[in-house]
Enzyme design. Structure first.
Site, mmCIF file in Angstrom:
data_model
loop_
_atom_site.group_PDB
_atom_site.id
_atom_site.type_symbol
_atom_site.label_atom_id
_atom_site.label_comp_id
_atom_site.label_asym_id
_atom_site.label_seq_id
_atom_site.Cartn_x
_atom_site.Cartn_y
_atom_site.Cartn_z
ATOM 1 N N GLU A 46 101.129 58.838 -2.756
ATOM 2 C CA GLU A 46 99.765 58.769 -2.188
ATOM 3 C C GLU A 46 98.747 58.079 -3.099
ATOM 4 O OE1 GLU A 46 98.699 62.684 -0.757
ATOM 5 O OE2 GLU A 46 100.510 62.841 0.452
ATOM 6 N N ASN A 63 105.732 56.649 -2.175
ATOM 7 C CA ASN A 63 105.605 57.391 -0.916
ATOM 8 C C ASN A 63 104.134 57.509 -0.542
ATOM 9 O OD1 ASN A 63 106.931 59.150 1.081
ATOM 10 N ND2 ASN A 63 105.952 60.885 0.042
ATOM 11 N N HIS A 107 103.308 61.824 9.239
ATOM 12 C CA HIS A 107 102.645 62.990 9.832
ATOM 13 C C HIS A 107 101.809 62.446 10.993
ATOM 14 C CE1 HIS A 107 103.798 65.645 6.567
ATOM 15 N NE2 HIS A 107 103.286 64.816 5.677
ATOM 16 N N GLU A 128 108.417 62.820 5.686
ATOM 17 C CA GLU A 128 107.787 64.121 5.934
ATOM 18 C C GLU A 128 107.451 64.280 7.421
ATOM 19 O OE1 GLU A 128 104.442 64.713 3.255
ATOM 20 O OE2 GLU A 128 105.537 63.870 1.566
ATOM 21 N N ASP A 156 106.500 65.080 11.000
ATOM 22 C CA ASP A 156 106.085 66.111 11.963
ATOM 23 C C ASP A 156 105.082 65.449 12.902
ATOM 24 O OD1 ASP A 156 103.742 66.110 10.332
ATOM 25 O OD2 ASP A 156 104.289 67.996 9.363
HETATM 26 O O1 G3I Z 1 101.715 78.951 -4.873
HETATM 27 C C1 G3I Z 1 100.422 79.441 -4.489
HETATM 28 C C2 G3I Z 1 100.392 80.924 -4.515
HETATM 29 O O2 G3I Z 1 100.603 81.370 -5.830
HETATM 30 C C3 G3I Z 1 99.051 81.408 -3.962
HETATM 31 O O3 G3I Z 1 99.036 82.784 -3.905
HETATM 32 C C4 G3I Z 1 98.792 80.835 -2.584
HETATM 33 C C5 G3I Z 1 97.430 81.226 -2.036
HETATM 34 O O4 G3I Z 1 96.923 80.242 -1.156
HETATM 35 O O5 G3I Z 1 98.845 79.446 -2.669
HETATM 36 C C6 G3I Z 1 100.110 78.951 -3.098
HETATM 37 O O6 G3I Z 1 100.037 77.555 -3.137
HETATM 38 C C7 G3I Z 1 100.102 76.888 -1.886
HETATM 39 C C8 G3I Z 1 101.280 75.924 -1.940
HETATM 40 O O7 G3I Z 1 101.299 75.139 -0.774
HETATM 41 C C9 G3I Z 1 102.610 76.651 -2.080
HETATM 42 O O8 G3I Z 1 102.825 77.479 -0.980
HETATM 43 C C10 G3I Z 1 98.807 76.140 -1.671
HETATM 44 O O9 G3I Z 1 97.750 77.033 -1.472
HETATM 45 C C11 G3I Z 1 98.919 75.211 -0.489
HETATM 46 O O10 G3I Z 1 97.769 74.382 -0.428
HETATM 47 C C12 G3I Z 1 100.144 74.340 -0.640
HETATM 48 O O11 G3I Z 1 100.220 73.495 0.489
HETATM 49 C C13 G3I Z 1 101.138 72.449 0.404
HETATM 50 C C14 G3I Z 1 100.406 71.110 0.342
HETATM 51 O O12 G3I Z 1 101.352 70.051 0.318
HETATM 52 C C15 G3I Z 1 99.513 70.998 -0.865
HETATM 53 O O13 G3I Z 1 98.914 69.745 -0.929
HETATM 54 C C16 G3I Z 1 102.019 72.484 1.621
HETATM 55 O O14 G3I Z 1 102.817 73.666 1.586
HETATM 56 C C17 G3I Z 1 102.924 71.262 1.676
HETATM 57 O O15 G3I Z 1 103.568 71.193 2.933
HETATM 58 C C18 G3I Z 1 102.097 70.009 1.499
HETATM 59 O O16 G3I Z 1 102.975 68.909 1.467
HETATM 60 C C19 G3I Z 1 102.335 67.625 1.372
HETATM 61 C C20 G3I Z 1 103.287 66.712 0.623
HETATM 62 O O17 G3I Z 1 103.636 67.273 -0.618
HETATM 63 C C21 G3I Z 1 102.671 65.328 0.435
HETATM 64 N N1 G3I Z 1 102.257 64.780 1.697
HETATM 65 C C22 G3I Z 1 101.389 65.626 2.521
HETATM 66 C C23 G3I Z 1 102.033 66.990 2.731
HETATM 67 C C24 G3I Z 1 101.181 67.853 3.645
HETATM 68 O O18 G3I Z 1 99.940 68.155 3.052
#
Ligand code: G3I
Length: 334
Positions: A163, A204, A240, A269, A271
């Site tokens: 990104e 990517n 996406h 990715e 969806d």
């Molecule tokens: O690990 C913490 C945890 O300790 C905490 O208690 C909790 C409370 O909110 O948060 C947890 O972290 C979360 C993390 O996922 C792991 O579950 C974050 O809040 C959450 O924002 C994070 O979201 C991820 C996101 O990337 C972050 O940018 C999504 O699961 C994931 O699907 C998403 O994936 C990205 C790709 O890497 C790049 N392209 C876009 C895609 C969608 O955003």
């Protein structure tokens, strides 16, 4: 519980065969995958794999794992290999989640599409607050050497840079580009190649869903970086999509595949809002139309586990049952 039934039939079939009559691959845990799995159908067309995003919190669910091993030939860590998860403080590596994902894949005989080494998001503040070029260069090189080095030989590919573009095709402002310009790309790919010489190294990005300015900016950068040989092996388009948003994907994939010295393009990715059968059909056909499009990764298995759960964008519903979009994808691949 179609998934369990299918797995049971597959296991029962294998158990019934004398050991020496089984194809080699069928003697491993791969064997629980039914012959109709999406990965097998795609491979039968000469492509590399169909995969899904996962991580320990997902594959430790028995139903998730049954569908994953039935349908998919690769897992991408949804979060466990990102910088905030792997090196929260300088030189302090926390790799248990990443290890678990790689062990799951290795144990079950499926591939790993690793994600991601250098990304402005999910980046610890100790990195984003660096102000010195030399310090940042060392931080990138050490991070990549340690993380990519640990899984060398165990992952098929790495998203090295994620990104880095704005929608107009210009380079996004980040600690990386602000201090190092686009040289952060060259040094990141060089470090990744050194750490894992066998992995395919990818750049990517998202919103590369038509032959738009962003896709053109990315291709221009790859043309420059790859001017004298293969530095970047592959281009990943996250895909996406919103409902009805698949119309430009075929043109986008053709454009990305035209970048200099690029071996592969991947849908990384996938969806789609509301998971329309026509939208999924269009995306899979767009990949099939370009031989360099070697893999399709869904960003999760079932809707409630998606980062955009309210849009029900995936192939399986809350009960892990096949949706119409699944049937559409299987039909295109069959
Ligand atoms: O690990 C913490 C945890 O300790 C905490 O208690 C909790 C409370 O909110 O948060 C947890 O972290 C979360 C993390 O996922 C792991 O579950 C974050 O809040 C959450 O924002 C994070 O979201 C991820 C996101 O990337 C972050 O940018 C999504 O699961 C994931 O699907 C998403 O994936 C990205 C790709 O890497 C790049 N392209 C876009 C895609 C969608 O955003």
């Amino acid at each position: 519980m179609k998934s369990f039934f299918t797995a049971f039939v597959a296991i029962a079939t294998i158990v019934a065969l004398p050991l020496d009559a089984r194809p080699v691959a069928e003697t491993s845990a791969l064997s629980v995958r039914a012959a109709t799995g999406l990965d097998k159908l795609f491979k039968a067309k000469g492509r590399a794999f169909v995969g899904t995003a996962s991580d320990q919190g997902r594959f430790s669910n028995a139903q998730n794992s049954a569908v994953t091993l039935r349908e998919f030939g690769s897992v991408t860590p949804e979060n466990s290999m990102k910088w905030d998860a792997t090196e929260p403080n300088p030189g302090q590596f926390t790799l248990s989640g990443a290890d678990a994902l790689v062990n799951y894949a290795t144990t079950n005989g499926i591939l790993v599409r690793a994600h991601t080494l250098v990304w402005h998001s999910q980046l610890p503040t100790w990195v984003s607050s660096i102000t010195d070029k030399t310090v940042l260069t060392s931080a990138i090189q050490n991070h990549i050497a340690t993380v990519a080095g640990r899984y060398a030989g165990k992952v098929r590919s790495w998203d090295v840079v994620n990104e880095m573009f704005n929608e107009d095709g210009s380079v996004r402002s980040s600690v990386f580009s602000n201090l190092l310009g686009t040289s952060f790309v060259d040094l990141s790919f060089a470090a990744a190649r050194k750490a894992d010489p066998e992995a395919l190294l990818y750049i990517n990005d998202f919103n590369l869903d038509s032959a738009n300015a962003k896709a053109k900016g990315l291709v221009n950068l790859v043309n420059t970086v790859n001017a004298n040989g293969v530095v970047i092996d592959g281009i990943g388009t996250q895909t996406h999509l919103g409902a009805g948003g698949a119309g430009g994907v075929a043109a986008a994939i053709k454009l990305l595949a035209s970048a200099k010295n690029v071996k592969e393009v991947a849908i990384t990715e996938l969806d789609i809002g509301q998971a329309g059968a026509a939208d999924y059909t269009a995306v899979v056909n767009a990949c099939l139309a370009e031989t360099k499009c070697q893999s399709i990764t869904l960003w999760g298995v079932r809707d409630p586990d998606s980062w955009r759960a309210s849009e029900t964008p995936l192939l399986f519903d809350a009960n892990f049952a096949d949706k119409a979009a699944y049937t559409a994808v299987a039909k295109v691949l069959a």
